[in-house]
Structures are given as structure tokens and as C-alpha cells.
Design a protein around this motif. Structure first.
Motif, PDB file in Angstrom:
ATOM      1  N   ALA A 193      16.162  -6.305  -6.330  1.00 24.85           N
ATOM      2  CA  ALA A 193      15.553  -6.716  -7.595  1.00 24.85           C
ATOM      3  C   ALA A 193      16.320  -7.854  -8.231  1.00 24.85           C
ATOM      4  O   ALA A 193      15.731  -8.825  -8.730  1.00 24.85           O
ATOM      5  CB  ALA A 193      15.485  -5.520  -8.549  1.00 24.85           C
ATOM      6  N   ASP A 194      17.642  -7.760  -8.227  1.00 28.93           N
ATOM      7  CA  ASP A 194      18.470  -8.784  -8.850  1.00 28.93           C
ATOM      8  C   ASP A 194      18.231 -10.150  -8.198  1.00 28.93           C
ATOM      9  O   ASP A 194      18.007 -11.156  -8.874  1.00 28.93           O
ATOM     10  CB  ASP A 194      19.939  -8.394  -8.741  1.00 28.93           C
ATOM     11  N   GLY A 195      18.225 -10.167  -6.873  1.00 31.90           N
ATOM     12  CA  GLY A 195      18.034 -11.424  -6.160  1.00 31.90           C
ATOM     13  C   GLY A 195      16.627 -11.960  -6.308  1.00 31.90           C
ATOM     14  O   GLY A 195      16.423 -13.160  -6.553  1.00 31.90           O
ATOM     15  N   TYR A 196      15.632 -11.065  -6.185  1.00 39.43           N
ATOM     16  CA  TYR A 196      14.244 -11.526  -6.260  1.00 39.43           C
ATOM     17  C   TYR A 196      13.894 -12.037  -7.654  1.00 39.43           C
ATOM     18  O   TYR A 196      13.238 -13.092  -7.795  1.00 39.43           O
ATOM     19  CB  TYR A 196      13.275 -10.410  -5.868  1.00 39.43           C
TER      20      TYR A 196
ATOM     21  N   ILE B  87       3.627 -13.000 -16.931  1.00 33.29           N
ATOM     22  CA  ILE B  87       3.815 -11.557 -16.741  1.00 33.29           C
ATOM     23  C   ILE B  87       3.635 -11.268 -15.258  1.00 33.29           C
ATOM     24  O   ILE B  87       2.669 -11.721 -14.638  1.00 33.29           O
ATOM     25  CB  ILE B  87       2.817 -10.731 -17.572  1.00 33.29           C
ATOM     26  N   HIS B  88       4.563 -10.500 -14.712  1.00 32.25           N
ATOM     27  CA  HIS B  88       4.643 -10.347 -13.258  1.00 32.25           C
ATOM     28  C   HIS B  88       4.709  -8.867 -12.885  1.00 32.25           C
ATOM     29  O   HIS B  88       5.372  -8.067 -13.559  1.00 32.25           O
ATOM     30  CB  HIS B  88       5.899 -11.071 -12.778  1.00 32.25           C
ATOM     31  N   ALA B  89       3.997  -8.511 -11.832  1.00 31.54           N
ATOM     32  CA  ALA B  89       4.098  -7.178 -11.230  1.00 31.54           C
ATOM     33  C   ALA B  89       4.209  -7.363  -9.724  1.00 31.54           C
ATOM     34  O   ALA B  89       3.690  -8.330  -9.163  1.00 31.54           O
ATOM     35  CB  ALA B  89       2.875  -6.330 -11.570  1.00 31.54           C
ATOM     36  N   THR B  90       4.878  -6.425  -9.071  1.00 32.68           N
ATOM     37  CA  THR B  90       5.084  -6.563  -7.628  1.00 32.68           C
ATOM     38  C   THR B  90       5.237  -5.197  -6.972  1.00 32.68           C
ATOM     39  O   THR B  90       5.716  -4.246  -7.599  1.00 32.68           O
ATOM     40  CB  THR B  90       6.333  -7.417  -7.327  1.00 32.68           C
ATOM     41  N   THR B  91       4.812  -5.114  -5.712  1.00 29.01           N
ATOM     42  CA  THR B  91       5.014  -3.901  -4.918  1.00 29.01           C
ATOM     43  C   THR B  91       6.298  -3.987  -4.092  1.00 29.01           C
ATOM     44  O   THR B  91       6.570  -3.110  -3.281  1.00 29.01           O
ATOM     45  CB  THR B  91       3.831  -3.688  -3.949  1.00 29.01           C
ATOM     46  N   LEU B  92       7.077  -5.028  -4.295  1.00 33.49           N
ATOM     47  CA  LEU B  92       8.253  -5.289  -3.466  1.00 33.49           C
ATOM     48  C   LEU B  92       9.207  -4.095  -3.451  1.00 33.49           C
ATOM     49  O   LEU B  92       9.718  -3.698  -2.395  1.00 33.49           O
ATOM     50  CB  LEU B  92       8.966  -6.535  -3.987  1.00 33.49           C
ATOM     51  N   PHE B  93       9.449  -3.499  -4.607  1.00 29.33           N
ATOM     52  CA  PHE B  93      10.448  -2.433  -4.693  1.00 29.33           C
ATOM     53  C   PHE B  93       9.882  -1.103  -4.189  1.00 29.33           C
ATOM     54  O   PHE B  93      10.603  -0.315  -3.573  1.00 29.33           O
ATOM     55  CB  PHE B  93      10.954  -2.326  -6.131  1.00 29.33           C
ATOM     56  N   THR B  94       8.596  -0.873  -4.431  1.00 30.01           N
ATOM     57  CA  THR B  94       7.952   0.313  -3.857  1.00 30.01           C
ATOM     58  C   THR B  94       7.994   0.260  -2.339  1.00 30.01           C
ATOM     59  O   THR B  94       8.324   1.247  -1.671  1.00 30.01           O
ATOM     60  CB  THR B  94       6.494   0.405  -4.331  1.00 30.01           C
ATOM     61  N   ASN B  95       7.660  -0.899  -1.790  1.00 28.64           N
ATOM     62  CA  ASN B  95       7.660  -1.052  -0.331  1.00 28.64           C
ATOM     63  C   ASN B  95       9.060  -0.882   0.241  1.00 28.64           C
ATOM     64  O   ASN B  95       9.234  -0.343   1.345  1.00 28.64           O
ATOM     65  CB  ASN B  95       7.092  -2.412   0.056  1.00 28.64           C
ATOM     66  N   ALA B  96      10.079  -1.352  -0.489  1.00 32.04           N
ATOM     67  CA  ALA B  96      11.459  -1.193  -0.013  1.00 32.04           C
ATOM     68  C   ALA B  96      11.814   0.283   0.116  1.00 32.04           C
ATOM     69  O   ALA B  96      12.507   0.687   1.068  1.00 32.04           O
ATOM     70  CB  ALA B  96      12.428  -1.891  -0.963  1.00 32.04           C
ATOM     71  N   LEU B  97      11.335   1.097  -0.824  1.00 32.49           N
ATOM     72  CA  LEU B  97      11.578   2.545  -0.735  1.00 32.49           C
ATOM     73  C   LEU B  97      10.807   3.153   0.424  1.00 32.49           C
ATOM     74  O   LEU B  97      11.362   3.907   1.231  1.00 32.49           O
ATOM     75  CB  LEU B  97      11.156   3.226  -2.044  1.00 32.49           C
TER      76      LEU B  97
END
Length: 711
Positions: A220-223, A67-77
Motif C-alpha cells: 500500500a505504501d509503495g502503490y 477519489i480512488h478504489a482498488t482491489t490490489l490489496f484484496t488480491n494480495a491477500l
């Protein structure tokens, strides 16, 4: 170990990546903190996996789920580092993103900064089409115009397109046709349509949400593909699930379809952990306070359940001001994020006042004491100078902190302020605590609560370091520090159910309600959500919850109202009215004596328990021989260094009492117990802290804080 005896949780934060492994048979949890590698987050994940699995002699083949969570997409915004995105919309609605709601969040600010649209005007295209609010087609879709618009966007370098047509929530035919045309002509483009991302009324919010989804979709798709591949290459053959903002998890395909659902995944997991540990300590009402290296989060957990909201603001221009951000219409655990963490940078402003954050040193270069090139003083540097951190034991001993570099970073500002380095460090500690307490105070009050009804539950690497001082300022009389507090968000991933939320706009007055039609809408949403949950957890027992956005006719906004289970007939009207009146009274204090009720949106949440074995929190803190040392620590209440006892968390058995001042340290964090406070280790392994009654602050502490604030 036999096959599938482990579950793995991975939480990528702004500074650290937390990795936890749960043993199904024993309930035991082991963990590791690895510095996040922001330029390639997967590198930090794999490095952390290698370290933890080697240290604990674990076999990748024994992992049954990830199970995975990430701030990657929040940071991108936040950092505006998403894909180059275009918008295709109904003729006449090109400027919806600019016009917003024509609302100034600060009415008299002549230099107000409004949130910048994610799509500049030159990349917003119009096409002729029109669907009415009743779903009837008024103007046919100009298919040639759609292709022309897409061609212009491709030539401008766009890689992702949002399609938002007027009233598409009532009839998605035009959006689906436009997507099909673009997919055939430009298969390389990522396309998001509003009727799939946010099928509900309010044009501005629907447009912002769909554009934000398009903005992060290529990333998201690539990551997600890369993460799945590298975890597989590590030897873990288990399915990969993603944590959603609503506190549930889903499979990769659903996460890639609408990645905007992942924005608050890490904080949501922290709230779940807060609910779990609060209930384990028989304290169901807690404020789940999670402080990491970059941000701090606070969620209200009422009767062991985190509050759920169906919209939140991202990228606020002013962090505590409602209306200064981008409204994102997704289901999310309701929380507040504060730009305060271990990496928050301290500075003196133009008036000579001490300010801390929201700018952060993050993991690169990191605080000065990391020795990775950082030179600016941070909260972590202050904690090290104050003696709260063990230089040799930080992050489980995987990092060596440099006290002299921390002092060197603080010295210039302390000299400018005319005070000593430890006094300035205490000022940094005090100011960041007040920043977090002020934000929490507002958040709790805006939701109709008072802080002293709750206990403050401390998680994250910085939560126990700062939480008891934050609790004192909030007026909460009790705090809870759970086992493995520093990696609690990653633990929360292992507790998350599979969950899918669906919404549809269905505007009807009760006097005109076709109950069979209402039931059909609910049934369709439930079938869609059930299919996703069953694909995530085949054969699981499903739980279905219905709710609706209701209001009195003539009102502009709705109250989300939990409803009884279906199926609905005319006989359900009375129970729905009763539920709405209760929710309305809880929100506004009283209910109008009369007024017709109308439905705006209908909502469904379908969930299923994912945990195959119970997590035994006490297994992470089983007592061993009591270990205690001492070191020089700055005691704020007395304004001086003192030798105080330092306890190893694993050495504290159930029933043990400790009085402050003292430190309790474990691999991932340290609890700072102030003067006048005491703790008892309960049977679940949590430290239950009783704080002294709020009153006059000790004179030495008042003097030090006043000096630091005036610096």
C-alpha cells in the motif's frame, strides 16, 4: 472550463479499470473502461486517463479532487502475494493464528482445509511482557527481547512486522514502546501495532487483523505514493482520496497508516451507487448487484442505506461457508462476494457436470474472444456466442471481440457434452446465474430478509447482462438498471462522504457504569475521528454517530446498537436500554424478560459530505433521436436464435416502454431483457424493469438447462 470544475473517480477491478469524470456545473458524467494491468495497475490508470481526457477534450488542471478504489490489496491477500511478514507477540501466544477458535466450519469433513495463517510459525516470535484485562502492567516489557526478535525477523527476510500483545486494547504502552525500539534499530521495517489497527477484545481476530494490515502495508505504501506521483505528473494537482471499506473516503496518510481499511473499497462504492440510484428511482429497498470481470458482489440497501458490519471474512476456503476465512475486524459495508464474473472459466468436472468459476481468466490473458492469448471458455465468450454482446461496440468500442475464437473455446466442451455450441453457451450463462442467485439467496436470508421485498439494482459490466435472470431465480419482481451502469462503482466514489470509524473496548455492566467515564471515552474517539475528517475535508459540517456493542451478561457475542447522541449521563440509561432491546429483537426475534446489560465496545462514526455539487443521474442518459437495430440473439425461453430489437440506451427518452425479448446497450454494458419482461425509462434515466410473476419456467428453457446441467 474554470479551475476545479471536475471530480475524478478511479476504480481498479480485476479485469477492467473504470474511470469517470463528473462535471460540477452540469452534473454530467463521462466514463471509460480500460483493461486492468495487474502487473502494474498504475499503467492501466494512466492509459485510461489519457484516452478519456483526449476523447472528451478535458484539461487535467480542471480536476479538483480524485477519489480512488482498488482491489490490489484484496488480491494480495487472496493470492498470498503480500510482504514477508513477521509477528511479535506475548510469550505463550505464538500459536494464536494456528489455534484460532478451535472451530471446524464443517464438523464432519475429515479433510477440512482451514485458512492458512499469513505468517508461518518460524516468523512468529515471543517476548516477555504482560498487561492485564484492566490495563495494569503485570510483567514489564523485555526490551532486549524485542530487539532480538526483530533482528531474527530481519535476518529471515521480513519487511513488515505485526506487534500484538495481550490486552493491548486496554493499555497500548508496551506496543508503542516496542514499535519505537524497532523503528530506531531497524528503520526500514514497516510496523503495525494492534492497539492502533484493531483496539478491541478477542485475541484471534485482533491478531489476524493486525497481521493482515502488516501483510499489505508495504504494498500500500509503495502503490499509493506511486499513484499520487503519476497522477500529479499527468497534470492533475488535486488531492487524492482513497475509498474505505466503510463507504467513506479518507486522505492518503490515513490510508497508508491502516491500509487494511481499503480491502473492500471498490464493492463499497458499488453499494453507495446502488443506494443513490435506488433512491433516485423512489425504490429505497434494493439489492445492489454488481458483476464485473472477476467477481460479483451483492449488498443489501435497506431504506436507502447500505448495511454496515464491523467484521468480515477474507480468503474463504469455501466461498459460501462462514468460518472458512480470515476474520478481519474493520468497519465495512456488508456484502457478499461471489467468484463469478465475465472472466469466470467454464469446465466439465469428473462427473461430466458443467461448472463455472471461481477461476478467472481476468484481464490477462482474458476471455478467448479478447484475442490476447486466452483459450479457455469464459462467461464473456458465452455471452458473445449468445448474441448478447456487440463485437464492435464492447467497452465503448475500444475493444473488438472475436466471435470465432469464442466459439472455438466452447466447441471442445460442447462436443464432449454432446450438445451444440449455443446450447452449451446457454448452459454457461444459466449455471453462472444460478451460482450468483444461490449465494445472494443465502446472504439475504441470513440477514433476516426475503428477496421479494427488494428490487435488484444492476451495475457493473455484467450486472445488466445477467441480472434479470438472477432476479427471476431470486424471486425479486422488479429490477433497476441505472444510467452508466457499467461504471457505477466508480460513480459511487463521487458520492462517498468522508468517514472515519473508531472503536474502543470498554467492558462495563450498566449497574457499575461510571457515566462520566463512558462519555470521556466517546469524546476521545470523536476527537480523533474528527481530526482525520477535517484534514480530509477542511471546514466541512460533521455528522457524528455513536453506537455500542451490547449484550446480556453471560452471553458470548454482542449486538451492535445505534445510540442517541451524547453527552451521556445516568439519565441516558433508559434510552440506551430501549435501543438495545429494539436491536436485539430485530436480530433474534424476541428479548429475554430480564437480564442485566453490559457494554463491550463503544463505536464512533464521524462523516462529512464530500460532493460539492449534486450528481444528476439523468444527465448521463439524455434522450436523443431513438435508435434501434436488430440482431440474432439466443432467446433462452424458446431455445433458439431470433432477431430481436437492439436499443441504444442514449436514444430511450423518459416514459419509453420496451417489451422483451430485447437488448438495450450502452458503452459500458448491455441489458438483456427476457421474454415476458418489460421496462420503462423513468425521469432519473434509470430503466425500471418489471419481471413476470414467478411460475413454471418455459419448457424449452427447462430442457436446455437440464441438458446443460447434465452435460
Amino acid at each position: 472550463m474554470t479551475t476545479s470544475t471536475l471530480s475524478l473517480g478511479i476504480d481498479i477491478g480485476g479485469t477492467f479499470t473504470d474511470i469517470v469524470v463528473f462535471h460540477h456545473a452540469s452534473g454530467r458524467v463521462v466514463s471509460h473502461k480500460e483493461l486492468t494491468t495487474p502487473e502494474a495497475p498504475n499503467r492501466g490508470v494512466i492509459a485510461g486517463l489519457r484516452h478519456l481526457f483526449a476523447r472528451e477534450s478535458l484539461q487535467p488542471a480542471d480536476v479538483g479532487r480524485v477519489i480512488h478504489a482498488t482491489t490490489l490489496f484484496t488480491n494480495a491477500l487472496i493470492e498470498r502475494k503480500g510482504a514477508v511478514t513477521g509477528l511479535i507477540t506475548t510469550a505463550g501466544f505464538r500459536d494464536t493464528l494456528e489455534m484460532a477458535r478451535e472451530h471446524k466450519y464443517e464438523l464432519y469433513d475429515l479433510k477440512i482445509e482451514l485458512p492458512r495463517p499469513l505468517v508461518p510459525r518460524r516468523l512468529r516470535m515471543e517476548v516477555s511482557e504482560r498487561i492485564g484485562a484492566d490495563g495494569e502492567i503485570e510483567i514489564a516489557l523485555d526490551e532486549k527481547a524485542v530487539l532480538r526478535a526483530a533482528g531474527v525477523l530481519v535476518d529471515a527476510g521480513v519487511s513488515s512486522v505485526a506487534i500484538v500483545f495481550l490486552h493491548a486494547y486496554a493499555n497500548r504502552a508496551h506496543e508503542e514502546r516496542a514499535r519505537a525500539l524497532i523503528a530506531e534499530a531497524y528503520p526500514q521495517l514497516f510496523v503495525s501495532i494492534s492497539s492502533e489497527v484493531s483496539p478491541q477484545i478477542r485475541e484471534y481476530e485482533r491478531t489476524v487483523t493486525t497481521v493482515a494490515n502488516a501483510y499489505v502495508k508495504p504494498l500500500a505504501d509503495g502503490y499509493l505514493d506511486l499513484a499520487a506521483r503519476e497522477i500529479d505528473e499527468f497534470g492533475i494537482q488535486a488531492p487524492l482520496f482513497m475509498m474505505l471499506s466503510n463507504g467513506g473516503l479518507t486522505h492518503i496518510a490515513e490510508a497508508k497508516r491502516v491500509p487494511i481499511q481499503l480491502l473492500e473499497s471498490g464493492p463499497a462504492a458499488g453499494a453507495l451507487a446502488g443506494a443513490f440510484f435506488g433512491e433516485g428511482a423512489s425504490i429505497p429497498d434494493v439489492l445492489a448487484f454488481d458483476m464485473g470481470g472477476t467477481t460479483a458482489k451483492l449488498a443489501i440497501v435497506d431504506e436507502a442505506k447500505p448495511l454496515i458490519a464491523h467484521q468480515f471474512e477474507a480468503c474463504r476456503e469455501k466461498r459460501l461457508t462462514e468460518g472458512s476465512g480470515l476474520p478481519i475486524s474493520i468497519s465495512t459495508i456488508e456484502l457478499i462476494e461471489i467468484g463469478a464474473g465475465g472472466g469466470s472459466i467454464a469446465r466439465l468436472d469428473s462427473l461430466g457436470l458443467l461448472k463455472v468459476g471461481p477461476d478467472s481468466a481476468a484481464s490477462t490473458p482474458g476471455p478467448a474472444c479478447y484475442g490476447r492469448g486466452g483459450t479457455q471458455p469464459t462467461v464473456t465468450d458465452a455471452n458473445l456466442v449468445l448474441g448478447y454482446l456487440d463485437p464492435a461496440g464492447f467497452a465503448g468500442g475500444t475493444m473488438q471481440l472475436d466471435v470465432e475464437k469464442a466459439k472455438a473455446a466452447i466447441t471442445p466442451l460442447a462436443a464432449e457434452a454432446g450438445i451444440t455450441v449455443p446450447e452449451f453457451a446457454w448452459g454457461i450463462y444459466s449455471v453462472v446465474n444460478e451460482n450468483m442467485a444461490a449465494a445472494a439467496r443465502v446472504h439475504v436470508a441470513e440477514r433476516g430478509h426475503v428477496a421479494n421485498r427488494f428490487a435488484l439494482l444492476l451495475t457493473g459490466g455484467g450486472g445488466p447482462l445477467h441480472g434479470l435472470e438472477v432476479a427471476r431465480r431470486l424471486g425479486t419482481p422488479r429490477a433497476i438498471c441505472p444510467p452508466s451502469a457499467g461504471v457505477a462503482s466508480a460513480l459511487g466514489l463521487l458520492m462517498a462522504p468522508a468517514r472515519v470509524d473508531r472503536v474502543a473496548t470498554f467492558p462495563r455492566r450498566f449497574s457499575q457504569m461510571d457515566w462520566a467515564e463512558l462519555e470521556a471515552v466517546y469524546a476521545a474517539l470523536e476527537a480523533d475521528a474528527q481530526a482525520v475528517v477535517q484534514e480530509t475535508l477542511p471546514g466541512a459540517t460533521l455528522r457524528i454517530e455513536r453506537s455500542a456493542d451490547l449484550r446480556f451478561v453471560g452471553q458470548g457475542f454482542e449486538v451492535v446498537t445505534p445510540l442517541v447522541a451524547g453527552p451521556y449521563t445516568e439519565g441516558a440509561s433508559a434510552s440506551i436500554v430501549t435501543a438495545f432491546h429494539a436491536a436485539y429483537r430485530n436480530t433474534f426475534g424476541q428479548v429475554p424478560p430480564k437480564g442485566e446489560i453490559e457494554v463491550v465496545n463503544v463505536r464512533v462514526a464521524v462523516s462529512a459530505t464530500a460532493q460539492s455539487a449534486p450528481l444528476d443521474a439523468s444527465a448521463t442518459a439524455q434522450g436523443r433521436a431513438k435508435a434501434m437495430t436488430a440482431r440474432g440473439v439466443w432467446v433462452g425461453a424458446r431455445g433458439r436464435y431470433e432477431e430481436v430489437p437492439v436499443y441504444e440506451r442514449d436514444g430511450l427518452e423518459a416514459g419509453t416502454r420496451v417489451d422483451g425479448p430485447a437488448l438495450v446497450q450502452e458503452a459500458s454494458t448491455t441489458l438483456v431483457l427476457p421474454v415476458g419482461a418489460s421496462l420503462v425509462v423513468d425521469g432519473s434515466g434509470s430503466l425500471i424493469v418489471e419481471l413476470p410473476p414467478a411460475g413454471i419456467q418455459p419448457a424449452a428453457a427447462m430442457a436446455t438447462e437440464a441438458l446443460a446441467s447434465a452435460a
